[in-house]
Design an enzyme around this catalytic site. Structure first.
Site, short mmCIF file in Angstrom:
data_model
loop_
_atom_site.label_atom_id
_atom_site.label_comp_id
_atom_site.label_asym_id
_atom_site.label_seq_id
_atom_site.Cartn_x
_atom_site.Cartn_y
_atom_site.Cartn_z
N TYR A 25 35.11 29.82 9.18
CA TYR A 25 35.67 29.26 7.94
C TYR A 25 36.26 30.33 7.01
O TYR A 25 36.82 30.00 5.97
CB TYR A 25 34.60 28.47 7.18
CG TYR A 25 34.06 27.28 7.94
CD1 TYR A 25 34.90 26.22 8.30
CD2 TYR A 25 32.72 27.22 8.30
CE1 TYR A 25 34.41 25.13 9.01
CE2 TYR A 25 32.22 26.12 9.00
CZ TYR A 25 33.07 25.10 9.36
OH TYR A 25 32.59 24.01 10.05
N HIS A 30 39.52 25.53 2.56
CA HIS A 30 38.31 24.93 2.01
C HIS A 30 37.35 25.98 1.43
O HIS A 30 36.39 25.62 0.75
CB HIS A 30 37.60 24.12 3.10
CG HIS A 30 36.99 22.84 2.63
ND1 HIS A 30 37.38 22.20 1.47
CD2 HIS A 30 36.01 22.06 3.16
CE1 HIS A 30 36.67 21.09 1.32
NE2 HIS A 30 35.81 21.00 2.32
N TYR A 75 26.74 24.57 3.50
CA TYR A 75 27.96 23.86 3.91
C TYR A 75 28.42 23.01 2.73
O TYR A 75 27.62 22.52 1.93
CB TYR A 75 27.80 23.05 5.19
CG TYR A 75 27.60 23.94 6.39
CD1 TYR A 75 28.70 24.54 7.01
CD2 TYR A 75 26.33 24.25 6.84
CE1 TYR A 75 28.53 25.40 8.08
CE2 TYR A 75 26.15 25.12 7.91
CZ TYR A 75 27.25 25.69 8.51
OH TYR A 75 27.07 26.56 9.55
N ASN A 77 29.52 20.04 2.03
CA ASN A 77 29.10 18.68 1.66
C ASN A 77 27.69 18.62 1.07
O ASN A 77 27.30 17.59 0.52
CB ASN A 77 29.18 17.75 2.88
CG ASN A 77 30.62 17.57 3.35
OD1 ASN A 77 31.54 18.15 2.80
ND2 ASN A 77 30.80 16.76 4.38
#
Length: 198
Positions: A25, A30, A75, A77
């Protein structure tokens, strides 16, 4: 008034940059919150490498307050698990917890500062609001651009990498985000909005 009251514990303000911890990532759209937090940490000469509150953390002084910089490692969420744990530990109200995150509704590098509000569809912010039961977190949203065409899968888009020209633009905008963060800590979010909302 943001950032002016004194609360229990040594840390008086938290800045959380949202993102995802895995190597795959790194430098993705994001992870813009993490990238902005890294920029602020470097500017403050602060190492964000201590593992605490399910996050990478570091402490520094900004705007006359002791500030915890944090990159939740839960993470995206589940960002609320880390942020709410830290704010509860230091007994801080949402008004003293600044959240920095990406926004697909804004062009790359565009900044939108808000004193409170809904999650706007951003799942990390949704988790923070849900677990805290409050929506009065000041936030700095940094644009990552909309999907280039409607057929793109949203997850693929937000996990795509920035181009070199986009990276250069973001670096310049991170300076604005850092200056805005300092104003917010000092209790002057209106000035931050007037200067940096683009």
């Amino acid at each position: 008034m943001f950032g002016k009251k004194k609360y229990g514990g040594s840390v008086e303000f938290i800045i959380a940059g949202l993102g995802n911890p895995d190597k795959k990532y790194e430098n993705t759209r994001h992870n813009t919150g993490w990238l902005a937090l890294d920029y602020i940490a470097e500017k403050q000469n602060c190492r964000v490498n201590r593992v605490k509150f399910k996050s990478f953390t570091g402490e520094c002084s900004m705007g006359g307050s002791k500030v915890l910089l944090m990159k939740p490692a839960t993470y995206m969420n589940n960002s609320g698990q880390a942020v709410v744990e830290a704010m509860n530990f230091y007994k801080l109200p949402p008004e003293n917890v600044l959240i920095i995150f990406d926004d697909i509704s804004l062009d790359v590098g565009k900044i939108r500062i808000r004193a409170k509000g809904s999650d706007g569809g951003q799942k990390g912010m949704r988790s923070i609001i849900y677990l805290s039961g409050k929506d009065t977190f000041p936030r700095i949203k940094i644009g990552i651009g909309a999907k280039p065409n409607p057929n793109w899968d949203l997850a693929d888009w937000v996990l795509s990498k920035f181009s070199d020209s986009e990276k250069k633009l973001l670096e310049e905008k991170f300076e604005n985000a850092a200056c805005a963060a300092e104003l917010i800590i000092k209790g002057d979010i209106n000035k931050a909005m007037n200067l940096y909302n683009g």
